[in-house]
Design a protein around this motif. Structure first.
Motif: not given
Length: 386
Positions: A26-38
């Motif tokens: 999942h994406r944490c609330g502070y994270c702005n990195f390039t990622l996909v969750a789920g």
């Protein structure tokens, strides 16, 4: 005729590489990195596309430092993790002295995962711990516990992997006593390396939206300064070397991959949003995971930006990177690397910040003072000419 990018990459002498693996639970609330969750359905297409992108190298390029970041590389499990490592190491085989770092979420770490990493030649596990305090972990929307951090360190130690912990300070509502408790708990786990970062609320994150709505109250500058000062004092007292603005290491356990960045070295990179510096040219891949996949499926290199810095811009950037290291920048080293003299290129800001007590200058080396560490980000634009 312009030389093909793949041919150019294959001929340079870079000895470092970064691979971006954009998957998380999942994406944490502070994270702005390039990622996909789920979106684990994209893992197999990602692996195939990564193989295509690395194929643009033309031939394997041996490295002394290799870093798998994200995202969370260890979100891939079992055969998918094995395939990732096989693909990367086929194109970037490790030298006999290589440092091979892999970022990991503590909740992903078990004996099988660590065995897969260790058998591939991994030497360093970088754990995104962020905190060892249950309430703070919940606030940061982390999906692991302090107990899982300790277990991950034990398992990594059993396979003789070095361990680095990332910690976040100045979370909303955090007190200095709570932060000191985090530091002491982390020190008690005996990691080889600790990185500390003040929480930033960046546009595009859910924390930013909560801030705008008045649901989050950031700490003040003075509180953040006190927490950073406490990190410096407590970690150095515990035997860690403060060697870069945010990084602390046991003797002999610095992150050599990051030192390549800080000393202006060149490095390969692959994956969505990955940035490389090869043969004097900086390239950044497209940030969108789907756009990256589409470009590679079409046989195209997934580059979003390309830039060749002027010699002066490269020199300015090198000084800023170098000053992040506590040992500072030697005048002779800088002149040999860039062809520029510090005193001529940076006369005005250098004099200004030495007088202000933010830089120390002994005639040979320029370095940040303790006061300079607290405001370093505000100094860099003056040296970059912005």
């Amino acid at each position: 005729m312009r030389q093909a990018a793949g041919d150019r990459q294959a001929k340079v002498s870079s000895r470092s590489a970064y691979i971006h693996v954009p998957f998380c639970q999942h994406r944490c609330g502070y994270c702005n990195f390039t990622l996909v969750a789920g979106r684990d359905d994209l893992i197999e297409p990602f692996l195939s596309s990564l193989e295509r992108e690395l194929g643009f190298l033309g031939q394997p390029c041996e490295v002394d430092t290799l870093f798998l970041g994200g995202g969370t590389p260890t979100h891939l499990r079992g055969d998918q993790l094995r395939r990732l490592l096989e693909i990367v190491l086929r194109w970037h085989p490790l030298s006999k002295v290589a440092e091979f770092s892999v970022e990991a979420n503590p909740s992903d770490i078990d004996a099988e995962t660590v065995d897969i990493l260790a058998n591939s030649g991994t030497t360093r596990l970088s754990l995104g711990a962020q905190s060892l305090h249950a309430e703070k972990l919940r606030l940061l929307e982390r999906d692991h516990t302090a107990e899982q951090i300790a277990t991950a360190i034990d398992i990594a130690g059993s396979r003789r992997l070095d361990v680095s912990l990332d910690l976040i300070f100045s979370a909303p509502g955090e007190t200095l006593a709570q932060w000191r408790g985090d530091l002491q708990a982390a020190i008690g786990l005996c990691p080889d390396h600790i990185s500390t970062y003040g929480l930033t609320l960046e546009r595009g994150t859910t924390f930013w939206n909560r801030l705008r709505a008045g649901h989050l109250q950031p700490l003040g500058e003075e509180e953040e300064r006190q927490m950073y000062a406490t990190a410096i004092d407590d970690l150095t007292a515990a035997g860690f070397e403060h060697y870069e603005v945010s990084n602390f290491a046991r003797p002999g356990k610095r992150c050599h991959h990051n030192e390549v960045y800080w000393t202006g070295g060149e490095y390969f990179a692959a994956g969505p949003s990955a940035a490389r510096h090869i043969d004097g040219v900086r390239e950044t891949n497209v940030r969108s995971v789907t756009a990256w996949l589409q470009k590679l499926s079409a046989g195209q290199r997934p580059i979003a930006e390309q830039e060749r810095l002027s010699p002066e811009d490269r020199a300015r950037e090198l000084l800023v990177f170098g000053l992040r290291r506590l040992q500072g920048v030697r005048r002779g080293w800088f002149a040999d690397r860039t062809g520029y003299e510090i005193d001529k290129l940076f006369a005005v800001p250098l004099r200004r910040f030495v007088v202000a007590g933010l830089l120390a200058d002994d005639g040979d080396t320029v370095r940040l003072t303790r006061e300079g560490l607290f405001v370093s980000d505000a100094l860099w634009p003056h040296f970059l000419g912005k």
